[in-house]
Design a protein around this motif. Structure first.
Motif, short mmCIF file in Angstrom:
data_model
loop_
_atom_site.label_atom_id
_atom_site.label_comp_id
_atom_site.label_asym_id
_atom_site.label_seq_id
_atom_site.Cartn_x
_atom_site.Cartn_y
_atom_site.Cartn_z
N GLN A 1 2.26 -10.41 -3.05
CA GLN A 1 1.02 -11.04 -2.61
C GLN A 1 0.90 -12.45 -3.16
O GLN A 1 1.50 -12.78 -4.19
N PRO A 2 0.14 -13.30 -2.47
CA PRO A 2 -0.09 -14.65 -3.01
C PRO A 2 -0.62 -14.59 -4.44
O PRO A 2 -1.47 -13.76 -4.76
N GLY A 3 -0.08 -15.47 -5.28
CA GLY A 3 -0.43 -15.47 -6.68
C GLY A 3 0.48 -14.60 -7.53
O GLY A 3 0.40 -14.65 -8.77
N GLY A 4 1.31 -13.81 -6.91
CA GLY A 4 2.19 -12.91 -7.64
C GLY A 4 3.43 -13.60 -8.19
O GLY A 4 3.60 -14.82 -8.07
N SER A 5 4.30 -12.79 -8.80
CA SER A 5 5.50 -13.29 -9.46
C SER A 5 6.72 -12.48 -9.06
O SER A 5 6.62 -11.28 -8.73
N LEU A 6 7.84 -13.14 -9.11
CA LEU A 6 9.14 -12.49 -8.93
C LEU A 6 10.14 -13.17 -9.84
O LEU A 6 10.00 -14.36 -10.16
N ARG A 7 11.15 -12.43 -10.23
CA ARG A 7 12.26 -13.01 -11.00
C ARG A 7 13.54 -12.77 -10.23
O ARG A 7 13.95 -11.61 -10.05
N LEU A 8 14.16 -13.86 -9.79
CA LEU A 8 15.41 -13.77 -9.05
C LEU A 8 16.59 -13.87 -10.02
O LEU A 8 16.52 -14.59 -11.02
N SER A 9 17.66 -13.17 -9.68
CA SER A 9 18.89 -13.23 -10.46
C SER A 9 20.03 -13.69 -9.58
O SER A 9 20.11 -13.32 -8.40
N CYS A 10 20.91 -14.46 -10.16
CA CYS A 10 22.11 -14.94 -9.47
C CYS A 10 23.29 -14.62 -10.39
O CYS A 10 23.49 -15.28 -11.41
N ALA A 11 24.03 -13.60 -10.03
CA ALA A 11 25.14 -13.15 -10.86
C ALA A 11 26.45 -13.67 -10.29
O ALA A 11 26.73 -13.46 -9.10
N ALA A 12 27.23 -14.33 -11.11
CA ALA A 12 28.53 -14.84 -10.66
C ALA A 12 29.51 -13.68 -10.50
O ALA A 12 29.50 -12.74 -11.30
N SER A 13 30.33 -13.79 -9.47
CA SER A 13 31.29 -12.73 -9.17
C SER A 13 32.70 -13.26 -9.26
O SER A 13 33.11 -14.10 -8.47
N GLY A 14 33.45 -12.78 -10.26
CA GLY A 14 34.86 -13.11 -10.35
C GLY A 14 35.19 -14.42 -11.03
O GLY A 14 36.35 -14.84 -11.01
N PHE A 15 34.19 -15.07 -11.62
CA PHE A 15 34.47 -16.30 -12.35
C PHE A 15 33.38 -16.51 -13.39
O PHE A 15 32.33 -15.89 -13.32
N SER A 16 33.64 -17.37 -14.34
CA SER A 16 32.65 -17.70 -15.35
C SER A 16 31.86 -18.93 -14.92
O SER A 16 32.44 -19.96 -14.59
N LEU A 17 30.56 -18.78 -14.93
CA LEU A 17 29.74 -19.91 -14.48
C LEU A 17 29.41 -20.88 -15.60
O LEU A 17 28.70 -21.85 -15.37
N ALA A 18 29.95 -20.65 -16.78
CA ALA A 18 29.56 -21.45 -17.95
C ALA A 18 29.81 -22.94 -17.77
O ALA A 18 29.08 -23.76 -18.32
N SER A 19 30.81 -23.31 -16.99
CA SER A 19 31.17 -24.71 -16.84
C SER A 19 30.50 -25.39 -15.65
O SER A 19 30.74 -26.57 -15.41
N TYR A 20 29.66 -24.64 -14.96
CA TYR A 20 29.10 -25.15 -13.71
C TYR A 20 27.60 -25.38 -13.82
O TYR A 20 26.88 -24.62 -14.47
N ALA A 21 27.16 -26.41 -13.13
CA ALA A 21 25.74 -26.52 -12.83
C ALA A 21 25.43 -25.50 -11.74
O ALA A 21 26.26 -25.20 -10.88
#
Length: 125
Positions: free
Chosen positions: A13-33
């Motif tokens: 609903q309007p005013g509510g909250s969500l938390r999205l996740s973006c999980a890397a698959s098959g590589f390390s995202l540490a070096s990336y923006a």
């Protein structure tokens, strides 16, 4: 090709909250923006928020400033988007992408050729 699994979307609903996740698959995202993007029905994809590889720099689109917070956990190989104060204009499919770029502003330009399946966010009463 860098691949991600986006999750956490839903109907809120309007005013509510969500938390999205973006999980890397098959590589390390540490070096990336990492960037979060969204595409609303009938509109072009736009950059929402981006974070540098070190988490030292973040960027937010004007429309989400003060409401959204991007963060990353390199140990978990995941980037998050905490979305508060959601409104119907936030409705769309949310995607993430990674790149090596000089600035987080450059990361948030949606010029990438390949996108994941995204996660649907619907804000409606």
């Amino acid at each position: 090709q860098l691949q991600f699994v986006e999750s956490g979307g839903g109907l809120v609903q309007p005013g509510g909250s969500l938390r999205l996740s973006c999980a890397a698959s098959g590589f390390s995202l540490a070096s990336y923006a990492i960037g979060w993007f969204r595409q609303a029905p009938g509109k072009e994809r736009e950059g929402v928020s981006c974070i540098s590889s070190s988490s030292g720099s973040t960027y937010y689109a004007d429309s989400v400033k003060g409401r959204f917070t991007i963060s990353r956990d390199n140990a978990e190989n995941t980037v998050y988007l905490q979305m508060n104060g959601l409104n119907p204009e936030d409705t769309g499919v949310y995607y993430c992408a990674a790149d090596v770029v000089p600035t987080v502003q450059a990361m948030c330009v949606p010029w990438y050729d390949s996108w994941g399946q995204g996660t649907q966010v619907t804000v409606s009463s």
